[in-house]
Write a protein that holds these residues in place. Sequence first.
Motif, mmCIF file in Angstrom:
data_model
loop_
_atom_site.group_PDB
_atom_site.id
_atom_site.type_symbol
_atom_site.label_atom_id
_atom_site.label_comp_id
_atom_site.label_asym_id
_atom_site.label_seq_id
_atom_site.Cartn_x
_atom_site.Cartn_y
_atom_site.Cartn_z
ATOM 1 N N LEU A 187 0.702 -1.249 -0.306
ATOM 2 C CA LEU A 187 0.187 0.126 -0.248
ATOM 3 C C LEU A 187 0.927 0.724 0.339
ATOM 4 C CD1 LEU A 187 -2.686 -1.016 2.477
ATOM 5 C CD2 LEU A 187 -3.651 -0.209 0.224
ATOM 6 N N LEU A 205 -6.519 5.841 -1.601
ATOM 7 C CA LEU A 205 -7.669 5.156 -1.029
ATOM 8 C C LEU A 205 -8.527 6.245 -0.671
ATOM 9 C CD1 LEU A 205 -5.999 2.043 0.222
ATOM 10 C CD2 LEU A 205 -7.502 2.574 -2.490
ATOM 11 N N GLU A 237 -12.431 6.872 1.823
ATOM 12 C CA GLU A 237 -11.821 6.446 3.529
ATOM 13 C C GLU A 237 -13.000 4.649 3.403
ATOM 14 O OE1 GLU A 237 -13.956 8.867 6.150
ATOM 15 O OE2 GLU A 237 -12.845 10.496 5.709
ATOM 16 N N GLU A 286 -12.846 2.687 1.224
ATOM 17 C CA GLU A 286 -11.907 1.937 0.351
ATOM 18 C C GLU A 286 -11.545 0.633 1.823
ATOM 19 O OE1 GLU A 286 -10.912 2.557 -4.246
ATOM 20 O OE2 GLU A 286 -10.506 4.126 -2.958
ATOM 21 N N TRP A 287 -10.829 1.930 2.184
ATOM 22 C CA TRP A 287 -10.242 1.622 3.709
ATOM 23 C C TRP A 287 -10.974 0.460 4.403
ATOM 24 C CZ3 TRP A 287 -5.410 1.312 4.320
ATOM 25 C CH2 TRP A 287 -4.186 1.919 4.440
ATOM 26 N N GLU A 288 -12.169 1.520 4.007
ATOM 27 C CA GLU A 288 -13.024 0.422 5.175
ATOM 28 C C GLU A 288 -13.463 -0.716 4.635
ATOM 29 O OE1 GLU A 288 -15.628 -0.432 7.920
ATOM 30 O OE2 GLU A 288 -14.496 1.361 8.355
ATOM 31 N N LEU A 297 -11.626 -2.691 2.786
ATOM 32 C CA LEU A 297 -10.162 -3.532 2.263
ATOM 33 C C LEU A 297 -10.006 -4.696 2.756
ATOM 34 C CD1 LEU A 297 -7.819 -3.291 -0.006
ATOM 35 C CD2 LEU A 297 -6.051 -1.989 2.125
ATOM 36 N N ILE A 319 -5.654 -2.065 9.862
ATOM 37 C CA ILE A 319 -5.641 -1.260 9.452
ATOM 38 C C ILE A 319 -4.409 -0.520 9.716
ATOM 39 C CG2 ILE A 319 -6.481 0.354 8.059
ATOM 40 C CD1 ILE A 319 -7.317 -1.703 7.190
ATOM 41 N N TRP A 324 -0.901 -1.413 9.054
ATOM 42 C CA TRP A 324 -0.637 -0.367 7.101
ATOM 43 C C TRP A 324 -0.658 0.359 7.668
ATOM 44 C CZ3 TRP A 324 -4.990 -4.064 4.684
ATOM 45 C CH2 TRP A 324 -5.189 -5.425 4.910
ATOM 46 N N LYS A 325 -0.898 1.656 8.513
ATOM 47 C CA LYS A 325 -0.487 2.427 8.020
ATOM 48 C C LYS A 325 0.188 3.001 8.909
ATOM 49 C CE LYS A 325 -5.379 4.051 7.448
ATOM 50 N NZ LYS A 325 -6.814 5.089 7.693
#
Length: 392
Positions: free
Chosen positions: A310, A319, A321, A323-325, A327, A378, A381-382
């Motif tokens: 990512l 992406l 919000e 799409e993050w939700e 993923l 998430i 990842w962030k």
Amino acid sequence: MAATDQTSPGIGVLKPGQIIRPIVNADDVPDLVSRLYGLTVTSVKELNSYDDKNFHVQVTGPSKNPHITEVCPHGYTFKILNSMDTKNEKLVDAQNQMMLFLHSKGFNVPKPEKNVFGSYMKAEKLTPPPDDFLTNNVTEAPSQEYMIRLLTFLPGKILHQVEYTPELFYECGVFAGKLDKELKNFKNETLLSRKSIWMLESTLDLRKFLFAIKDEGQRNMIEEILEAWEKNVTPVIPKLEKGMMHGDLNEQNIIVQPDPDNSEKYHLSGLIDFGDIQYSCFVFEVAIIVMYAMIEVKVMEPNEAGGHILAGYLTQRDLSELEWEVLKECVAARFAQSLTMGAYSIQQDPGNDYLLVTAAKGWKVLREFWTTPKEQVISRWKNIIESYQRRS
């Protein structure tokens, strides 16, 4: 992967008991290549494939084909499509056109070659299988006619053959982002209506194939994923950004080459297998490459692989919000597709070890991923993404 779909009358999504993989002997390939493409074959090696038959052919001497003026020094991939895709010439043409488009834009992808008849594809009737080929699990005999193509061969190794590194994952993400951006300029009417069992929008169709998973715990986990998809993803699909996409950015389709200054270090160099191209949600493309990266990674925990991919992808495309939700559910759904269809397909083709690649470690990796709370996945990842951003 299997590229079975329903983009025109008479073409349906793969059904249980249906055999679509060509039954072809490698010994027949040289004559076919000579007759259809005017090239003299010196060697034939079968390549991994899910529902098609692919062969790497090396050739010698001048071409007898007026449409091939310069012979590819690396040889060619001789592709015999499965019987279902064979029925859909518009889909095959779309695959050829996308490869030609990306090739013209500087992407290192296979280039379709015209045959002696001046076409990029031709349906051929091949020797039928023996009478005893069918098993109790099969309800439909294999077709005898298959679409044949010839593509320039990309040298190098597939990603699966080398050690995964954070740098390679980052490069994969950058490449995927660039691909999605460029394909916004590619238009094809056929792909707008394509439906395939391997498209993530077809996730709920997996319920038809759950019988192939014999382990009750594994089957229950897939059912949980399907329920989460139905609840969280299906309602928002119309709101997700869409475009043309490769649809199968996995470790078997990404080509890598060694670094000129360090033979133990590899860089992404190309992309093959356009059998699953589609018009769909961009977040699905990201989810697919994240899922396959998780299977064989050893230098980090599988749940961390997505962060590096990512980080690269976000240098090319943001992406939303929403799409993050979704993923995590999208990544899990691709696991579900690969594991469920792998279990089903191995029943139909017991000798094809390629079908077991994901299953070897996939169930364990999926269970750890699926049972980890979404917020934790998430967040990790962030944090990885932010570590890259701090370096620049």
